[in-house]
Design an enzyme around this catalytic site. Sequence first.
Site, PDB file in Angstrom:
ATOM      1  N   ASP A 113      37.176  40.572  34.194  1.00 32.70           N
ATOM      2  CA  ASP A 113      35.842  40.842  33.565  1.00 32.70           C
ATOM      3  C   ASP A 113      35.064  39.539  33.924  1.00 32.70           C
ATOM      4  OD1 ASP A 113      34.529  42.439  31.180  1.00 32.70           O
ATOM      5  OD2 ASP A 113      34.397  40.363  30.056  1.00 32.70           O
ATOM      6  N   GLU A 141      34.832  43.752  38.368  1.00 30.95           N
ATOM      7  CA  GLU A 141      33.289  44.118  37.486  1.00 30.95           C
ATOM      8  C   GLU A 141      32.291  43.352  38.128  1.00 30.95           C
ATOM      9  OE1 GLU A 141      31.677  45.187  32.907  1.00 30.95           O
ATOM     10  OE2 GLU A 141      32.885  43.618  32.989  1.00 30.95           O
TER      11      GLU A 141
END
Length: 745
Positions: A416, A469
């Site tokens: 993330d 990401e």
Amino acid sequence: MMTQAQTYFYDGSDVALLNGQYTDVFSLLGMHSINEGKALVVRCFLRNAQKVDVISLKDGRKVASLERVNEAGLFAGTLGRRVKPFLYALRVVYPLCELDIIDPYQFGSLLDSQDLYLFGEGSSEQAYRFLGANWRQVDSVEGVHFCVWAPNAKRVSVVGDFNHWDDTRHVMRQHMANGLWEIFLPDVAEGTHYKFDLVYQNGERHAKSDPMATQMECAPHNASIVPKKHQHPWADTQWMHKRATTAWHRAAMSIYEVQLGSWRRKGEFGEQYFDYQDLIEQLIPYVKEQGFTHIELMPVSEYPFDGSWGYQPVGLYAPTHRFGDANGLKAFIDACHQAEIGVLLDWVAAHFPKDPHGLVRFDGTCLYEHEDPRKGTHPDWDTLIYNYDRGEVRSFLLSNACYWLREFHLDGLRLDAVSSMLYLDYSREPGQWLPNAYGGRENLEAIHFLQMLNQRLYQAFPGICMIAEESTAFAGVTKPTDSGGLGFGFKWNMGWMNDSLSYLGRDPIYRQYHHNQLTFSLMYAYSEQFMLSISHDEVVHGKGSLLHKIPGDDWQKFATLKAYYGFMWGHPGKKLLFMGSEFAQRDEWNHNHSLDWHLLAFEPHQGVQRWLRDLNQLYRQFPALSVLDYESQGFRWLDCDNGRDSIFSFVRYGEGSDVPLVFVVNMTPTLHQGFRIGLPQGGDFCEYLNSDSHLYGGSNQGNAGKVIAEDLPWQGMASSALITVPPLGCLILGPATDAPRDTSL
């Protein structure tokens, strides 16, 4: 005048011990040789004890009675003519009971020098095996070895149910060279609650959760929990062997992103989470039926704040209590593998929250985070940023990644907020950040960490997928580390996501002016190994559901969404879709509630669900849709410039005898009959899928399942055909042939 027992303590050591200021307790308490090895003395500190005897563990016989030093609970005594140390217990008489306690201060250090070296260097892959709370057997004595990294603490004790949370009872052994503190406690049961009690250099005391705890209490409580001895018996050998030899960049990957707390709930009012057994019984069959190859779990590390969705974890090694324990999670993953479904995990290594029981100023200093807030705090989330320059912090994170992959058999990690790791000026104004050693904005320490992480994980766990990401144009995210890249296997295509959703939200009459929003991604599609992701981030915070983003009446909304999914499944790159999107959830996602499963009572929602299921089936059957995702010869536009009609047409190719597939996507409500399209070969073509079919709730405009190619060159192809293109529809055509193989694992 001193008693005989008092002479067994060094000058002032008894007072310092009672005040909690004597840190080298192992040199004082326990069994020690005195008088040049001619005698043994045992010293102990047991509050409220009335009498203490030394009992041999070998034969259970009493060896000696200890003398009381003072009323506070200090006892000491010599052991007759014994001069060789032996294992013993203390038989302690309290006002209301009598207990046999195996003295923890008789045991030496259990730490290995190689482990300590790797931990400090930043390359330890299994730090959780010696840090935290681990079951060990020492000289036939079973117990729990507690160990924590706190180099700047003045004193560290382990406190818990086993010592009535008394910070003076189990002061730990300090290792000055590496900052570790440890103690082996035989008298501890699984499921016991504990914390580390730290005395800072300024004298402040703080109780902290174990950073390496593998189980934690339910919020708002935050004690760590001693793990179970019994571990899940794995039965996924076949999956693990096949995974190790799978080249995922050439395989079909269709990922179903799930937040376990809101996929489905139980209870009269939906107030109860599903546990892992519920998920085994309901989620796995559903994902299997829908044809997804993988489940991606949003973070399952323990987190106190429900609204963080797990992206602000405090217990990075502890599966959240919300759905069950670690063995329950392992059983779920095992069942997924036996159903031939891979499991990926969202992993948060970019930042951590400021909860006082967590990592923040763990030993009274900025241990895990940077001291300077210009590098140590995240302005967007008011969280703290890991100090990737510190070896022990790198080991903490590397070991955690290995922990999930090794102990839970996970098939990969999705990192993330990678962009926030890569840039020192991320979300910062001038003057709010510090440049690197070369004056640049790149976070060199974080880049080095990511390269090291990916390199080691791919070496240690064949067949895994590391996914980033990453929303910037940082070059080489999926390039190998030996070529200067970060070494990820895949990168979310945030550019395609933003452009395509922007296009989706436009009125069909204006889409002709924004045609390039769907074609531009092919200009850079092969610069990275991209994954097309429609994640949870796109259906929260007022953004609305995918269906809500689309203008028009209900028929247009549903038709457009199906056509969009068809374009997405035909576009090069692996696929990810957030739960609920597969049946066109109307409301945006709410983590406090279950998905709106009642919508499946209505035919339009059933139609979208069937369309996704059939897309996944086609995707897995035809290698042309995946095997050359990252090679330009796997894709060819037939017509990328038909903005007037907002029609997109292209061919997907495989290798050798792989069947090519033709996609025609119409993003306006206009029906086109007699529309000529180029075809990659002559002969009969099958209309494999038509999103406008009545099977999917459409108007049933199409080609009756068959198209016959003519020997008329068109759009750079030797053959072509006149076809009917349905309104707001997607056609998938291919040469009539036997069904090809399944290209998923």
